[in-house]
Structure formats: structure tokens, C-alpha cells
Design an enzyme around this catalytic site. Structure first.
Site, mmCIF file in Angstrom:
data_model
loop_
_atom_site.group_PDB
_atom_site.id
_atom_site.type_symbol
_atom_site.label_atom_id
_atom_site.label_comp_id
_atom_site.label_asym_id
_atom_site.label_seq_id
_atom_site.Cartn_x
_atom_site.Cartn_y
_atom_site.Cartn_z
ATOM 1 N N TYR A 86 7.840 1.982 -7.736
ATOM 2 C CA TYR A 86 7.115 0.704 -7.814
ATOM 3 C C TYR A 86 6.704 0.384 -9.252
ATOM 4 O O TYR A 86 6.787 -0.767 -9.682
ATOM 5 C CB TYR A 86 5.878 0.737 -6.906
ATOM 6 C CG TYR A 86 6.202 0.994 -5.447
ATOM 7 C CD1 TYR A 86 7.391 0.513 -4.889
ATOM 8 C CD2 TYR A 86 5.358 1.713 -4.619
ATOM 9 C CE1 TYR A 86 7.708 0.757 -3.561
ATOM 10 C CE2 TYR A 86 5.666 1.955 -3.289
ATOM 11 C CZ TYR A 86 6.847 1.481 -2.772
ATOM 12 O OH TYR A 86 7.163 1.720 -1.466
ATOM 13 N N GLU A 108 0.868 -1.177 0.000
ATOM 14 C CA GLU A 108 0.000 0.000 0.000
ATOM 15 C C GLU A 108 0.907 1.228 0.000
ATOM 16 O O GLU A 108 1.945 1.222 0.649
ATOM 17 C CB GLU A 108 -0.879 0.079 1.262
ATOM 18 C CG GLU A 108 -2.018 -0.890 1.282
ATOM 19 C CD GLU A 108 -1.685 -2.143 2.067
ATOM 20 O OE1 GLU A 108 -0.640 -2.156 2.746
ATOM 21 O OE2 GLU A 108 -2.470 -3.111 1.997
HETATM 22 C C1 LIG Z 1 10.700 5.549 -1.567
HETATM 23 C C2 LIG Z 1 12.212 5.471 -1.294
HETATM 24 C C3 LIG Z 1 12.509 4.248 -0.448
HETATM 25 C C4 LIG Z 1 12.943 5.369 -2.636
HETATM 26 O O1 LIG Z 1 14.337 5.303 -2.373
HETATM 27 P P1 LIG Z 1 15.377 6.191 -3.198
HETATM 28 O O2 LIG Z 1 16.736 5.725 -2.848
HETATM 29 O O3 LIG Z 1 15.068 7.618 -3.007
HETATM 30 O O4 LIG Z 1 14.976 5.767 -4.683
HETATM 31 P P2 LIG Z 1 15.960 5.665 -5.948
HETATM 32 O O5 LIG Z 1 16.946 6.772 -5.913
HETATM 33 O O6 LIG Z 1 16.457 4.290 -6.057
HETATM 34 O O7 LIG Z 1 14.955 5.968 -7.111
HETATM 35 C C5 LIG Z 1 14.243 4.919 -7.655
HETATM 36 C C6 LIG Z 1 13.157 5.512 -8.503
HETATM 37 O O8 LIG Z 1 12.254 6.251 -7.692
HETATM 38 C C7 LIG Z 1 11.815 7.361 -8.438
HETATM 39 N N1 LIG Z 1 12.294 8.575 -7.790
HETATM 40 C C8 LIG Z 1 13.320 8.741 -6.941
HETATM 41 N N2 LIG Z 1 13.399 10.002 -6.526
HETATM 42 C C9 LIG Z 1 12.385 10.636 -7.157
HETATM 43 C C10 LIG Z 1 11.896 11.953 -7.115
HETATM 44 N N3 LIG Z 1 12.481 12.900 -6.360
HETATM 45 N N4 LIG Z 1 10.796 12.237 -7.854
HETATM 46 C C11 LIG Z 1 10.185 11.297 -8.610
HETATM 47 N N5 LIG Z 1 10.604 10.011 -8.675
HETATM 48 C C12 LIG Z 1 11.681 9.703 -7.952
HETATM 49 C C13 LIG Z 1 12.398 7.223 -9.799
HETATM 50 O O9 LIG Z 1 11.552 6.429 -10.580
HETATM 51 C C14 LIG Z 1 13.650 6.487 -9.504
HETATM 52 O O10 LIG Z 1 14.166 5.782 -10.576
HETATM 53 P P3 LIG Z 1 15.226 6.466 -11.584
HETATM 54 O O11 LIG Z 1 16.290 7.083 -10.761
HETATM 55 O O12 LIG Z 1 15.729 5.294 -12.374
HETATM 56 O O13 LIG Z 1 14.415 7.429 -12.376
HETATM 57 C C15 LIG Z 1 12.711 6.760 -0.555
HETATM 58 O O14 LIG Z 1 12.387 7.876 -1.347
HETATM 59 C C16 LIG Z 1 12.153 6.939 0.837
HETATM 60 O O15 LIG Z 1 12.716 6.448 1.805
HETATM 61 N N6 LIG Z 1 11.038 7.679 0.965
HETATM 62 C C17 LIG Z 1 10.408 7.917 2.269
HETATM 63 C C18 LIG Z 1 9.708 6.676 2.772
HETATM 64 C C19 LIG Z 1 8.657 6.191 1.794
HETATM 65 O O16 LIG Z 1 7.894 6.963 1.218
HETATM 66 N N7 LIG Z 1 8.611 4.853 1.626
HETATM 67 C C20 LIG Z 1 7.645 4.224 0.764
HETATM 68 C C21 LIG Z 1 6.394 3.950 1.519
HETATM 69 S S1 LIG Z 1 5.178 3.100 0.519
#
Ligand SMILES: CC(C)(COP(=O)(O)OP(=O)(O)OC[C@H]1O[C@@H](n2cnc3c(N)ncnc32)[C@H](O)[C@@H]1OP(=O)(O)O)[C@@H](O)C(=O)NCCC(=O)NCCS
Length: 175
Positions: free
Chosen positions: A134, A122
């Protein structure tokens, strides 16, 4: 413009041999809580994580660590052939560098190892960053849980993905 290659490049410029994934341990919980509290408006408590690690036979929690430092974590419940992600978060100063992608891939590999063929989660309807991540892994929206998040009554989008066992076993990256 910061594109896919440059973001990923930042993670790849780390010494990847020193990036490791391992099962979460009780001693990780203080560092996990620090990340949890900056990542979520309704963070889990230390007790909730302790309970997952000690009382939930379906739970699998992983941490990502680099040179002894905890960078992020993710967890899921694996029940029969379905893996249900409960949480995933990266340290806020390390987001957007491709590490979340690697962590989700490792969670999927672990799920396949334990026999899962499908994965669900979710996500807040407003959390476009996570939804973008995702979708890159083939997750598709499958419904909405109205007012799922009690802090602001926000809806949760339910997403499902088929796990590509062959790709995950060979270690080939998703795009
Ligand atoms: C969600 C989360 C775990 C992703 O981790 P991350 O290390 O930032 O993600 P990545 O750098 O590997 O990015 C993976 C993809 O996410 C998307 N993404 C990352 N940062 C983004 C941004 N600022 N805006 C839009 N998309 C983004 C892109 O699709 C990216 O892929 P790409 O770099 O090939 O385009 C992290 O942002 C986080 O901890 N967020 C807070 C907690 C949270 O929301 N968890 C999910 C709950 S359901």
C-alpha cells in the site's frame, strides 16, 4: 537476494495477454472462498460475497484470471469520490510475484473510472507485506481502529491515498 525486479519478472514472464481482470460473478464464489479461507483468519462467507454482488449498489469486485484460472480478487465500495477497499487477496502459491501490485493498480483504475479521487482501507497492524504494497501506492497511515479484528483483538491501521488520475488513465506503472 530476491529484489523488486526479479519478483516482478516472474509475473511478467507470464503471457500477459492472457492475464485478465473482470467483474466478479456468482459462479466465481467457490474459488474466491478457497482463496479467502487461506488468506484470512476471519474469512468472509459465500453469503457475504453473494450479498455484495446482488444487494450492494456501491460494491465493485474484480477478479484476476489467467487462462481460465482465478488467481486473486479485490473489492471496494465506491461512494461519491471515495473508494473503500474491502478485501484483496492472491492465491497463496502466487504471492510475491508482482500480481497483487497489478491487481491493486486495476482496482485503482476502476475506482477512478467511477469517479473516485481518494482510496482508503484498513489493514492489520501486523500485516507488513500488505502495508508495504500500500505504501508503494502512496497510502499513508491516517489513524488506528483499536481491536478492529475480533479474532485476536488486533488493531487496524487506517490508510488513505490520493488517486493519481493521470497516471492511472495513461496506464503508467506506479514504482
Ligand atoms: C497482500 C497481497 C494481496 C499482495 O499480493 P502479492 O501478489 O503477494 O504482492 P506483490 O508480489 O505484487 O508485491 C507487491 C509488493 O508487496 C510487498 N511484498 C510482497 N511480498 C512481500 C513480502 N514477502 N515481504 C514484504 N513485502 C512484500 C512489496 O512491497 C512488493 O513490491 P515489490 O515486489 O515491488 O517489492 C497478498 O500477499 C495476499 O493475498 N495476502 C493475504 C491477504 C491479505 O493480507 N490481504 C490484504 C488485506 S488488507
Amino acid at each position: 537476494m530476491e529484489g523488486e525486479g526479479s519478483r516482478r519478472g516472474q509475473a511478467m514472464s507470464m503471457d500477459m495477454d492472457k492475464l485478465l481482470y473482470r467483474p466478479m460473478e456468482m459462479s466465481d464464489i467457490p474459488a474466491i472462498i478457497a482463496i479467502e479461507e487461506e488468506a484470512f483468519t476471519s474469512p468472509w462467507t459465500a453469503e457475504a460475497f453473494m450479498n455484495e454482488l446482488t444487494n450492494n449498489m456501491f460494491a465493485k469486485y474484480l477478479v484476476m484470471a489467467y487462462k481460465g484460472e482465478l488467481l486473486g480478487y479485490g473489492g471496494m465500495w465506491i461512494i461519491m469520490d471515495e473508494a473503500h477497499i474491502t478485501n484483496i487477496a492472491m492465491r497463496s502459491d502466487l504471492r510475491g510475484k508482482g500480481l497483487g501490485h497489478l491487481l491493486l493498480e486495476q482496482l485503482q483504475r476502476t475506482a477512478v473510472f467511477y469517479g473516485a479521487t481518494r482510496m482508503t482501507l484498513e489493514v492489520r497492524v501486523s500485516n507488513e507485506t500488505a502495508q508495504h504494497l500500500y505504501r508503494k501506492f502512496g497510502f499513508q497511515p491516517a489513524g488506528v481502529r483499536p481491536r478492529y479484528y475480533s479474532d485476536n483483538d488486533e488493531d487496524a491501521l487506517i490508510m488513505w491515498a490520493e488517486l493519481d488520475e493521470e497516471r492511472l488513465k495513461t496506464g503508467e506503472r506506479s514504482n
